[in-house]
Design a protein around this motif. Structure first.
Motif, PDB file in Angstrom:
ATOM      1  N   ASN A  24      -3.050  10.729  16.615  1.00  0.00           N
ATOM      2  CA  ASN A  24      -4.057  10.360  15.312  1.00  0.00           C
ATOM      3  C   ASN A  24      -4.943   9.330  15.814  1.00  0.00           C
ATOM      4  OD1 ASN A  24      -3.163   7.928  14.938  1.00  0.00           O
ATOM      5  ND2 ASN A  24      -2.355   7.932  12.948  1.00  0.00           N
ATOM      6  N   THR A  29      -1.369   2.946   7.308  1.00  0.00           N
ATOM      7  CA  THR A  29      -1.418   3.144   8.608  1.00  0.00           C
ATOM      8  C   THR A  29      -2.633   4.025   9.153  1.00  0.00           C
ATOM      9  OG1 THR A  29       0.143   4.950   8.054  1.00  0.00           O
ATOM     10  CG2 THR A  29       0.886   2.989   9.359  1.00  0.00           C
ATOM     11  N   SER A  30      -3.308   4.535   8.136  1.00  0.00           N
ATOM     12  CA  SER A  30      -4.561   5.230   8.668  1.00  0.00           C
ATOM     13  C   SER A  30      -5.456   5.342   7.340  1.00  0.00           C
ATOM     14  CB  SER A  30      -4.444   6.547   9.322  1.00  0.00           C
ATOM     15  OG  SER A  30      -3.262   7.243   8.255  1.00  0.00           O
ATOM     16  N   ASP A  36       1.576  14.998   1.575  1.00  0.00           N
ATOM     17  CA  ASP A  36       1.223  15.025   2.837  1.00  0.00           C
ATOM     18  C   ASP A  36       2.448  14.982   3.864  1.00  0.00           C
ATOM     19  OD1 ASP A  36      -1.143  14.043   4.772  1.00  0.00           O
ATOM     20  OD2 ASP A  36       0.731  13.195   5.550  1.00  0.00           O
ATOM     21  N   ARG A  37       3.453  14.187   3.482  1.00  0.00           N
ATOM     22  CA  ARG A  37       4.806  14.227   4.195  1.00  0.00           C
ATOM     23  C   ARG A  37       5.985  14.616   3.278  1.00  0.00           C
ATOM     24  NH1 ARG A  37       4.359   7.818   6.211  1.00  0.00           N
ATOM     25  NH2 ARG A  37       2.465   8.166   7.656  1.00  0.00           N
ATOM     26  N   ASN A  75      -6.768   7.304   5.909  1.00  0.00           N
ATOM     27  CA  ASN A  75      -6.672   8.513   4.782  1.00  0.00           C
ATOM     28  C   ASN A  75      -5.863   7.881   3.491  1.00  0.00           C
ATOM     29  OD1 ASN A  75      -4.863   8.359   6.733  1.00  0.00           O
ATOM     30  ND2 ASN A  75      -3.938  10.379   6.237  1.00  0.00           N
ATOM     31  N   TRP A  76      -5.015   7.041   3.879  1.00  0.00           N
ATOM     32  CA  TRP A  76      -4.089   6.565   2.739  1.00  0.00           C
ATOM     33  C   TRP A  76      -4.873   5.574   1.855  1.00  0.00           C
ATOM     34  CZ3 TRP A  76      -0.058   9.445   2.206  1.00  0.00           C
ATOM     35  CH2 TRP A  76       0.777  10.021   3.306  1.00  0.00           C
ATOM     36  N   ASP A 113      -7.748  12.833  11.490  1.00  0.00           N
ATOM     37  CA  ASP A 113      -7.978  11.997  10.170  1.00  0.00           C
ATOM     38  C   ASP A 113      -9.459  11.650  10.070  1.00  0.00           C
ATOM     39  OD1 ASP A 113      -5.206  11.875   9.631  1.00  0.00           O
ATOM     40  OD2 ASP A 113      -5.000   9.718  10.700  1.00  0.00           O
ATOM     41  N   LYS A 126      -9.323  16.528   7.933  1.00  0.00           N
ATOM     42  CA  LYS A 126      -8.123  17.049   6.917  1.00  0.00           C
ATOM     43  C   LYS A 126      -8.786  16.099   5.773  1.00  0.00           C
ATOM     44  CE  LYS A 126      -4.423  14.966   8.151  1.00  0.00           C
ATOM     45  NZ  LYS A 126      -2.615  14.991   8.096  1.00  0.00           N
ATOM     46  N   ASP A 152       8.480   9.377   9.963  1.00  0.00           N
ATOM     47  CA  ASP A 152       7.500   9.992   9.071  1.00  0.00           C
ATOM     48  C   ASP A 152       7.886  11.580   9.546  1.00  0.00           C
ATOM     49  OD1 ASP A 152       5.435  11.565   8.438  1.00  0.00           O
ATOM     50  OD2 ASP A 152       3.762  10.455   9.487  1.00  0.00           O
ATOM     51  N   ASN A 167       6.446  13.984   9.328  1.00  0.00           N
ATOM     52  CA  ASN A 167       5.108  15.033   9.988  1.00  0.00           C
ATOM     53  C   ASN A 167       5.159  14.741  11.302  1.00  0.00           C
ATOM     54  OD1 ASN A 167       4.276  15.665   7.533  1.00  0.00           O
ATOM     55  ND2 ASN A 167       2.529  14.477   7.547  1.00  0.00           N
ATOM     56  N   TRP A 211       3.610   4.073  13.464  1.00  0.00           N
ATOM     57  CA  TRP A 211       2.154   4.381  13.633  1.00  0.00           C
ATOM     58  C   TRP A 211       1.404   3.220  14.108  1.00  0.00           C
ATOM     59  CZ3 TRP A 211       0.604   9.547  13.855  1.00  0.00           C
ATOM     60  CH2 TRP A 211       1.284  10.522  13.266  1.00  0.00           C
TER      61      TRP A 211
END
Ligand code: BGC
Length: 365
Positions: free
Chosen positions: A253, A55-56, A132-133, A58-59, A278, A298, A184, A186, A224
Motif C-alpha cells: 500500500n 492505518t490508511s 473491505d476485509r 481510506n479508513w 489506496d 479503489k 488482516d 487481505n 500495517w
C-alpha cells in the motif's frame, strides 16, 4: 489464502448454477421471499459500522462517508474506530448489538477474532456485512463487499515488472517483497495475487529477491505500520545491498511505499520502482513527481455507497446484489460477495483516473 483455486472455483460455480436451476431462483438480487430471511426493518433503524485502526487514508474517508451516507438515507449511524485494538473492536460490536443495530458493517482489525461478537449479532437478528476485509472462521457473516483483493495483488505485481522494464529494458532485476499485516485477511490475498505474477519470473531468473526473503511470513509488516516497513527496508539494505542496485520493491500500500522510499533515499540509493495502493494524497504527489511508481484506485466513495445500498435493500426486505457468490471461503462458509474493480494508476493515467476526484484530480494537472 481463502480464495478458491480455479478448479474449485469452477466446480463451485457449477454447483451454484445447478442449485439455482433446481430452486428456480434467479440472481441473488431478486427480492427475498416472505420467509423472513431478510424481512426488513424500520426506515430509521440503527446501523453499526465498526472500522479498524486508521492505518490508511481510506479508513478515515470511510468514517465520514458512512456517517453522512447513513444519515442521508434516514438511518441512525453508529460509526466507530478501534484504534485501541482488537478488544476495543469486540466491545464496540457488542455495544452495537446491545443498542439494537439492524445491520453491522465490519472492517475488522483481525477478521478471525470477532466470532463471539458476530454470533451475538446474528442471535439478535442483525445482518452482518464484512467491509473491505473478510471475516474469518465464522458462519455469522452474511455478505462481503470489497474491491477484488486478489486482482489488486495481480495489478501490483504487473506494475512492478512494467516499472522496472521502463527504466531498464532487460533483467535480471533485484527486488524485495513487502506484505501487509498478517492479522488482516487481505494481506495474504494481496501477496498471493502479486506472487502469481512475480513467482514465474523469480523462477526463470528475471527477478532476484536478493535478501532471499520470499515468503509471506518473511515479508509481513505488523499493524500495517510505516515505521515497521522502514526498519525492515533499512536492514535489508544493510544486510543484502552493498554496492548492488535495488531495482524494485513490491509494496502492498501507499503508506508502506512512502516508508520504503524514505529508507532507500536515506541509504543514498536511487529510488527503485515501488508499487502501492489506496491513492493517498502524498503518494499521488510522489507518483506525479516521478518517485513512487504506481498506486491502486479503489474509490472509497463507491465502496461505502455500495455498502449503504445493501443496507437500504435489507431495510426494504430485499437481498443485496451479489456478483461473486463463490470465491470467498472464510474457512467456515463461502461468503456471498460484491466485488468492485480496482484500477492501476501510474503517472501515465493518473489524470484520467482521478478526473472526477476533487482532491486528487488537481494534483495530476
Ligand atoms: C485495505 C487497504 C489498506 C490496508 C491498510 C487493507 O485491508 O484493503 O486498502 O491499505 O488495509 O489500512
Amino acid at each position: 489464502m481463502f480464495k478458491l483455486n480455479k478448479a474449485a472455483k469452477t466446480m463451485a460455480v457449477v454447483l451454484a448454477a445447478s442449485a439455482l436451476a433446481l430452486t428456480g431462483c434467479g440472481r441473488a438480487a431478486a427480492p427475498a421471499a416472505s420467509s423472513g430471511a431478510a424481512g426488513g426493518f424500520a426506515a430509521d433503524a440503527l446501523i453499526g459500522v465498526a472500522l479498524p485502526q486508521k492505518t490508511s487514508e481510506n479508513w478515515v474517508l470511510a468514517e465520514k462517508l458512512f456517517n453522512d451516507g447513513l444519515t442521508q438515507a434516514g438511518f441512525k449511524g453508529d460509526v466507530q474506530f478501534a484504534n485501541g485494538g482488537v478488544a476495543e473492536q469486540q466491545n464496540q460490536i457488542s455495544a452495537m448489538v446491545a443498542k439494537g443495530a439492524k445491520v453491522i458493517i465490519v472492517g475488522a482489525i483481525d477478521g478471525g477474532q470477532l466470532g463471539t461478537q458476530l454470533k451475538q449479532a446474528k442471535d439478535a437478528g442483525a445482518t452482518v456485512i464484512a467491509y473491505d476485509r473478510l471475516l474469518l472462521n465464522t458462519p455469522n457473516v452474511d455478505y462481503y463487499v470489497a474491491y477484488d483483493n486478489f486482482k489488486v495483488g495481480e495489478l501490483q505485481g504487473q506494475a512492478l515488472l512494467d516499472g522496472m522494464k521502463a527504466k531498464k529494458p532487460n533483467g535480471p532485476y533485484n527486488i524485495e517483497l513487502f506484505a501487509g499485516s498478517p492479522d488482516d485477511a487481505n494481506a495474504k490475498v494481496f501477496f498471493d495475487g502479486a506472487m502469481k505474477i512475480l513467482q514465474p519470473k523469480i523462477q526463470d531468473g528475471t527477478l532476484k529477491v536478493v535478501s532471499g526473503q520470499k515468503t509471506f511470513e518473511q515479508a509481513v509488516t505488523q499493524g500495517w505500520k510505516a515505521e515497521n516497513a522502514q526498519k525492515r527496508m533499512d536492514s535489508l539494505l544493510v544486510g543484502s545491498y552493498g554496492t548492488a542496485a535495488l531495482d524494485g520493491v513490491l509494496s502492498p500500500n501507499d503508506t508502506l511505499a512512502r516508508a520504503i522510499i524514505t529508507s532507500v533515499k536515506a541509504a543514498g540509493k536511487p529510488v527503485p520502482t515501488v508499487t502501492g495502493q489506496d491513492s493517498e494524497v502524498e503518494s499521488v504527489k510522489s507518483i506525479m513527481a516521478g518517485e513512487q511508481y504506481s498506486t491502486i484506485n479503489k474509490d472509497t466513495t463507491a465502496l461505502v455507497n455500495h455498502a449503504i445500498e445493501m443496507v437500504k435493500g435489507l431495510q426494504k426486505g430485499t437481498k443485496p446484489e451479489i456478483n461473486d457468490p463463490t470465491s470467498y471461503n472464510n474457512g467456515t462458509k463461502v461468503v456471498p460477495a460484491f466485488l468492485l474493480v480496482p484500477k492501476i494508476v501510474t503517472k501515465a493515467n493518473a489524470a484520467e483516473e482521478y478526473a472526477n476526484d476533487k482532491v486528487l484530480g488537481p494534483l495530476t494537472k
